[in-house]
Write a protein that holds these residues in place. Structure first.
Motif, PDB file in Angstrom:
ATOM      1  N   MET A   7       0.815  -1.194   0.000  1.00  0.00           N
ATOM      2  CA  MET A   7       0.000   0.000   0.000  1.00  0.00           C
ATOM      3  C   MET A   7       0.860   1.260   0.000  1.00  0.00           C
ATOM      4  O   MET A   7       0.475   2.248  -0.604  1.00  0.00           O
ATOM      5  N   ALA A   8       1.980   1.287   0.613  1.00  0.00           N
ATOM      6  CA  ALA A   8       2.725   2.509   0.903  1.00  0.00           C
ATOM      7  C   ALA A   8       3.408   3.112  -0.318  1.00  0.00           C
ATOM      8  O   ALA A   8       4.597   2.985  -0.494  1.00  0.00           O
TER       9      ALA A   8
ATOM     10  N   GLU B 199      10.230  11.484  24.826  1.00  0.00           N
ATOM     11  CA  GLU B 199      10.369  12.679  25.657  1.00  0.00           C
ATOM     12  C   GLU B 199       9.501  13.824  25.127  1.00  0.00           C
ATOM     13  O   GLU B 199       8.308  13.755  25.229  1.00  0.00           O
ATOM     14  N   THR B 200      10.107  14.835  24.516  1.00  0.00           N
ATOM     15  CA  THR B 200       9.348  16.006  24.075  1.00  0.00           C
ATOM     16  C   THR B 200       8.965  15.970  22.597  1.00  0.00           C
ATOM     17  O   THR B 200       8.369  16.909  22.085  1.00  0.00           O
ATOM     18  N   LEU B 201       9.292  14.883  21.917  1.00  0.00           N
ATOM     19  CA  LEU B 201       9.019  14.762  20.483  1.00  0.00           C
ATOM     20  C   LEU B 201       7.868  13.789  20.230  1.00  0.00           C
ATOM     21  O   LEU B 201       7.891  12.652  20.726  1.00  0.00           O
ATOM     22  N   VAL B 202       6.882  14.239  19.494  1.00  0.00           N
ATOM     23  CA  VAL B 202       5.785  13.369  19.050  1.00  0.00           C
ATOM     24  C   VAL B 202       5.962  13.162  17.550  1.00  0.00           C
ATOM     25  O   VAL B 202       6.117  14.109  16.793  1.00  0.00           O
ATOM     26  N   ARG B 203       5.942  11.895  17.140  1.00  0.00           N
ATOM     27  CA  ARG B 203       6.120  11.559  15.721  1.00  0.00           C
ATOM     28  C   ARG B 203       4.854  10.875  15.218  1.00  0.00           C
ATOM     29  O   ARG B 203       4.387   9.892  15.788  1.00  0.00           O
ATOM     30  N   VAL B 204       4.299  11.428  14.138  1.00  0.00           N
ATOM     31  CA  VAL B 204       3.110  10.872  13.484  1.00  0.00           C
ATOM     32  C   VAL B 204       3.552  10.428  12.096  1.00  0.00           C
ATOM     33  O   VAL B 204       3.996  11.249  11.293  1.00  0.00           O
ATOM     34  N   GLU B 205       3.455   9.129  11.825  1.00  0.00           N
ATOM     35  CA  GLU B 205       3.851   8.598  10.526  1.00  0.00           C
ATOM     36  C   GLU B 205       2.614   8.100   9.788  1.00  0.00           C
ATOM     37  O   GLU B 205       1.844   7.293  10.310  1.00  0.00           O
ATOM     38  N   ILE B 206       2.450   8.591   8.574  1.00  0.00           N
ATOM     39  CA  ILE B 206       1.284   8.248   7.759  1.00  0.00           C
ATOM     40  C   ILE B 206       1.777   7.606   6.469  1.00  0.00           C
ATOM     41  O   ILE B 206       2.685   8.132   5.823  1.00  0.00           O
ATOM     42  N   VAL B 207       1.199   6.467   6.124  1.00  0.00           N
ATOM     43  CA  VAL B 207       1.450   5.846   4.821  1.00  0.00           C
ATOM     44  C   VAL B 207       0.111   5.732   4.112  1.00  0.00           C
ATOM     45  O   VAL B 207      -0.911   5.443   4.728  1.00  0.00           O
ATOM     46  N   ALA B 208       0.121   6.018   2.810  1.00  0.00           N
ATOM     47  CA  ALA B 208      -1.131   6.044   2.063  1.00  0.00           C
ATOM     48  C   ALA B 208      -0.943   5.425   0.683  1.00  0.00           C
ATOM     49  O   ALA B 208       0.153   5.444   0.121  1.00  0.00           O
ATOM     50  N   ALA B 209      -2.019   4.926   0.172  1.00  0.00           N
ATOM     51  CA  ALA B 209      -2.001   4.283  -1.143  1.00  0.00           C
ATOM     52  C   ALA B 209      -1.876   5.296  -2.272  1.00  0.00           C
ATOM     53  O   ALA B 209      -1.339   4.983  -3.329  1.00  0.00           O
ATOM     54  N   ASP B 210      -2.366   6.516  -2.041  1.00  0.00           N
ATOM     55  CA  ASP B 210      -2.322   7.530  -3.096  1.00  0.00           C
ATOM     56  C   ASP B 210      -2.246   8.908  -2.462  1.00  0.00           C
ATOM     57  O   ASP B 210      -2.435   9.069  -1.262  1.00  0.00           O
ATOM     58  N   VAL B 211      -1.950   9.888  -3.282  1.00  0.00           N
ATOM     59  CA  VAL B 211      -1.739  11.244  -2.776  1.00  0.00           C
ATOM     60  C   VAL B 211      -3.022  11.856  -2.213  1.00  0.00           C
ATOM     61  O   VAL B 211      -2.970  12.640  -1.262  1.00  0.00           O
ATOM     62  N   VAL B 212      -4.165  11.508  -2.738  1.00  0.00           N
ATOM     63  CA  VAL B 212      -5.433  12.033  -2.216  1.00  0.00           C
ATOM     64  C   VAL B 212      -5.667  11.508  -0.799  1.00  0.00           C
ATOM     65  O   VAL B 212      -6.042  12.265   0.107  1.00  0.00           O
TER      66      VAL B 212
ATOM     67  N   LEU C  70      -3.350  10.501   1.256  1.00  0.00           N
ATOM     68  CA  LEU C  70      -2.327  11.115   2.112  1.00  0.00           C
ATOM     69  C   LEU C  70      -2.760  12.522   2.528  1.00  0.00           C
ATOM     70  O   LEU C  70      -2.670  12.893   3.701  1.00  0.00           O
ATOM     71  N   ARG C  71      -3.243  13.307   1.586  1.00  0.00           N
ATOM     72  CA  ARG C  71      -3.709  14.658   1.896  1.00  0.00           C
ATOM     73  C   ARG C  71      -4.850  14.625   2.904  1.00  0.00           C
ATOM     74  O   ARG C  71      -4.869  15.386   3.878  1.00  0.00           O
ATOM     75  N   ALA C  72      -5.787  13.730   2.702  1.00  0.00           N
ATOM     76  CA  ALA C  72      -6.923  13.622   3.621  1.00  0.00           C
ATOM     77  C   ALA C  72      -6.453  13.226   5.022  1.00  0.00           C
ATOM     78  O   ALA C  72      -6.909  13.796   6.019  1.00  0.00           O
ATOM     79  N   ALA C  73      -5.549  12.277   5.088  1.00  0.00           N
ATOM     80  CA  ALA C  73      -5.028  11.849   6.391  1.00  0.00           C
ATOM     81  C   ALA C  73      -4.267  12.987   7.070  1.00  0.00           C
ATOM     82  O   ALA C  73      -4.432  13.221   8.274  1.00  0.00           O
ATOM     83  N   LEU C  74      -3.438  13.692   6.316  1.00  0.00           N
ATOM     84  CA  LEU C  74      -2.701  14.822   6.889  1.00  0.00           C
ATOM     85  C   LEU C  74      -3.655  15.882   7.431  1.00  0.00           C
ATOM     86  O   LEU C  74      -3.466  16.387   8.548  1.00  0.00           O
ATOM     87  N   ASN C  75      -4.673  16.229   6.665  1.00  0.00           N
ATOM     88  CA  ASN C  75      -5.659  17.210   7.134  1.00  0.00           C
ATOM     89  C   ASN C  75      -6.318  16.750   8.433  1.00  0.00           C
ATOM     90  O   ASN C  75      -6.494  17.538   9.367  1.00  0.00           O
ATOM     91  N   THR C  76      -6.679  15.484   8.492  1.00  0.00           N
ATOM     92  CA  THR C  76      -7.321  14.944   9.690  1.00  0.00           C
ATOM     93  C   THR C  76      -6.389  15.017  10.890  1.00  0.00           C
ATOM     94  O   THR C  76      -6.773  15.494  11.963  1.00  0.00           O
ATOM     95  N   TRP C  77      -5.152  14.546  10.734  1.00  0.00           N
ATOM     96  CA  TRP C  77      -4.217  14.516  11.860  1.00  0.00           C
ATOM     97  C   TRP C  77      -3.810  15.917  12.290  1.00  0.00           C
ATOM     98  O   TRP C  77      -3.672  16.186  13.488  1.00  0.00           O
ATOM     99  N   PHE C  78      -3.626  16.840  11.341  1.00  0.00           N
ATOM    100  CA  PHE C  78      -3.335  18.225  11.729  1.00  0.00           C
ATOM    101  C   PHE C  78      -4.483  18.799  12.560  1.00  0.00           C
ATOM    102  O   PHE C  78      -4.261  19.491  13.558  1.00  0.00           O
TER     103      PHE C  78
END
Length: 92
Positions: free
Chosen positions: A1-2, A45-58, A60-68
C-alpha cells in the motif's frame, strides 16, 4: 500500500505536554485508518512523531488534514488545561 508517506515531528517544551498531545490523538489510530491509509504515533520525551502511509496522494492529503486538525484540538485543549493547572503542578 505505501506508495506515499509523510512524517510529522512535533517538538514540545515539556515531556508532559508531548505526552498529553500524543495520548489524546493516539486514541484515533485504528479508528481513522482504512484500506487507503495507516497512521502510527510514538513519543520520545518532548518529540511526538506521526507517521502516515497512504495508497495515493489524495488519501495522504486527507489523512494529513485529519491529523493536523486532531493535533490542533489536542494542543488547544492542553493550553486550556495548563492555564488552569500549570505543568509543574500536575501529578505524574
Amino acid at each position: 500500500m505505501a506508495s506515499h508517506d509523510a512524517t510529522l515531528e512535533l517538538e514540545y517544551e515539556t515531556a508532559s505536554r508531548a505526552r498529553t498531545v500524543a495520548e489524546s490523538v493516539a486514541r484515533e489510530v485504528g479508528e481513522i485508518d482504512d484500506d487507503r491509509s495507516r497512521t502510527t504515533i510514538d513519543r520520545d520525551e518532548t518529540l511526538v512523531r506521526v507517521e502516515i502511509v497512504a495508497a495515493d496522494v489524495v488519501a495522504l492529503r486527507a489523512a494529513l488534514n485529519t491529523w493536523f486538525s486532531l493535533i490542533d484540538v489536542a494542543e488547544r485543549t492542553a493550553d486550556v488545561g495548563s492555564a488552569i493547572v500549570p505543568d509543574g503542578d500536575r501529578p505524574t
